[in-house]
Write an enzyme that holds these catalytic residues in place. Structure first.
Site, short mmCIF file in Angstrom:
data_model
loop_
_atom_site.label_atom_id
_atom_site.label_comp_id
_atom_site.label_asym_id
_atom_site.label_seq_id
_atom_site.Cartn_x
_atom_site.Cartn_y
_atom_site.Cartn_z
N ASP A 39 0.86 -1.08 -0.02
CA ASP A 39 -0.10 0.05 -0.02
C ASP A 39 0.97 1.29 -0.03
OD1 ASP A 39 -2.14 2.11 0.25
OD2 ASP A 39 -3.47 0.27 1.47
N ASP A 56 3.85 2.92 -4.28
CA ASP A 56 2.72 3.50 -4.85
C ASP A 56 2.42 2.57 -6.16
OD1 ASP A 56 1.17 4.75 -6.57
OD2 ASP A 56 2.49 6.60 -7.07
N ASN A 82 -6.68 -5.88 -4.57
CA ASN A 82 -7.83 -5.09 -3.99
C ASN A 82 -7.64 -3.68 -4.50
OD1 ASN A 82 -9.72 -4.37 -1.60
ND2 ASN A 82 -7.87 -3.56 -1.07
N TYR A 146 -14.17 4.54 -13.29
CA TYR A 146 -14.05 3.46 -12.24
C TYR A 146 -14.71 2.18 -12.60
CZ TYR A 146 -14.63 1.31 -7.47
OH TYR A 146 -14.47 0.78 -6.51
N LYS A 150 -13.25 -1.63 -13.18
CA LYS A 150 -13.53 -2.82 -12.62
C LYS A 150 -13.97 -3.87 -13.45
CE LYS A 150 -12.66 -1.39 -8.18
NZ LYS A 150 -11.70 -2.11 -7.35
#
Length: 242
Positions: A39, A56, A82, A146, A150
């Site tokens: 992360d 990053d 994730n 977005y 996805k």
């Protein structure tokens, strides 16, 4: 812990320091995995800090170096792609800068991480890859970019499921509906009309919790879930049914 430390299965969770990613990482720890978190920020939870890598994930080279290092040190058998950011905007306001940023972080990082960790899974003849997609793949206003990212994850998962099946590696998606994360409350302030409308439209009459998504990820990661691949499980309180 459920098995000896030396034989502990190792799981990698991208974006595992906060919100849904943190809940997934903690649940996998409970399930007995050694969890490595990737992360841009450090985990807040103590148990995740020792095996955290600050990177990053939108930076291809930095990501490649970190996962190459991990692949060398650990025989990873679980990968949770994730990480993701939203950047809500109506079609007319969607920017190419956001398009590039979200594609790099949400999609490209999944490709880089999976490619790097695949050899170990193939060598062991087993593995679990889980993508955190979203209910927005079915359509939602102000989510042009977005939902594109996805949807890309979901499509890649189906392709990978077919390619990797012979190696005993399954690839599935969880697709959260409205989940109470800091990002959600930022986009829908708790006392706003919009937030109330969203909750009223959930058949189970409550917001989902990050732990609800972690439960679905845990199920897909289980050794006993080996006959399920290429699937998307909506964790949405019934929103996708109505």
């Amino acid at each position: 812990m459920s098995h000896e430390y030396s034989q502990q299965d190792v799981a990698v969770v991208t974006g595992g320091a906060r919100n849904i990613g943190q809940a997934i990482a903690l649940r996998l720890q409970q399930d007995g995995y050694r969890v490595l978190v990737l992360d841009i920020v450090e985990p807040e939870v103590d148990s995740l800090q020792a095996d955290a890598y600050q990177v990053d994930l939108a930076d291809a080279e930095a990501t490649r170096q970190i996962v190459a290092d991990i692949a060398e040190r650990y025989p990873v058998t679980r990968l949770i792609n994730n990480v993701g950011i939203v950047a809500p905007a109506l079609l007319e306001e969607a920017t190419l800068e956001d398009f590039d940023k979200l594609m790099q972080l949400n999609v490209r990082s999944a490709l880089i991480c999976t490619q790097a960790l695949l050899p170990a899974m193939k060598a062991q003849g087993r593995g679990r890859i889980v993508m955190n997609a979203s209910r927005v793949v079915l359509g939602k206003e102000a989510r042009t970019i977005y939902s594109a990212t996805k949807g890309a994850l979901q499509s890649m998962a189906r392709t990978w499921a077919l390619e990797l099946a012979e190696h005993g590696i399954t690839v599935n998606c969880v697709a959260p509906g409205p989940i109470a994360t800091s990002a959600f409350w930022q986009n829908n302030p708790p006392d706003s009309e919009r937030a109330r409308r969203i909750i009223d439209n959930i058949p189970l009459q409550r917001m989902g919790q990050p732990e609800d998504v972690a439960q679905a990820v845990s199920f897909f990661c289980d050794e006993r879930s080996g006959f399920i691949t290429g699937q998307t499980l909506y964790v949405c309180g019934g929103v996708t049914v109505g």
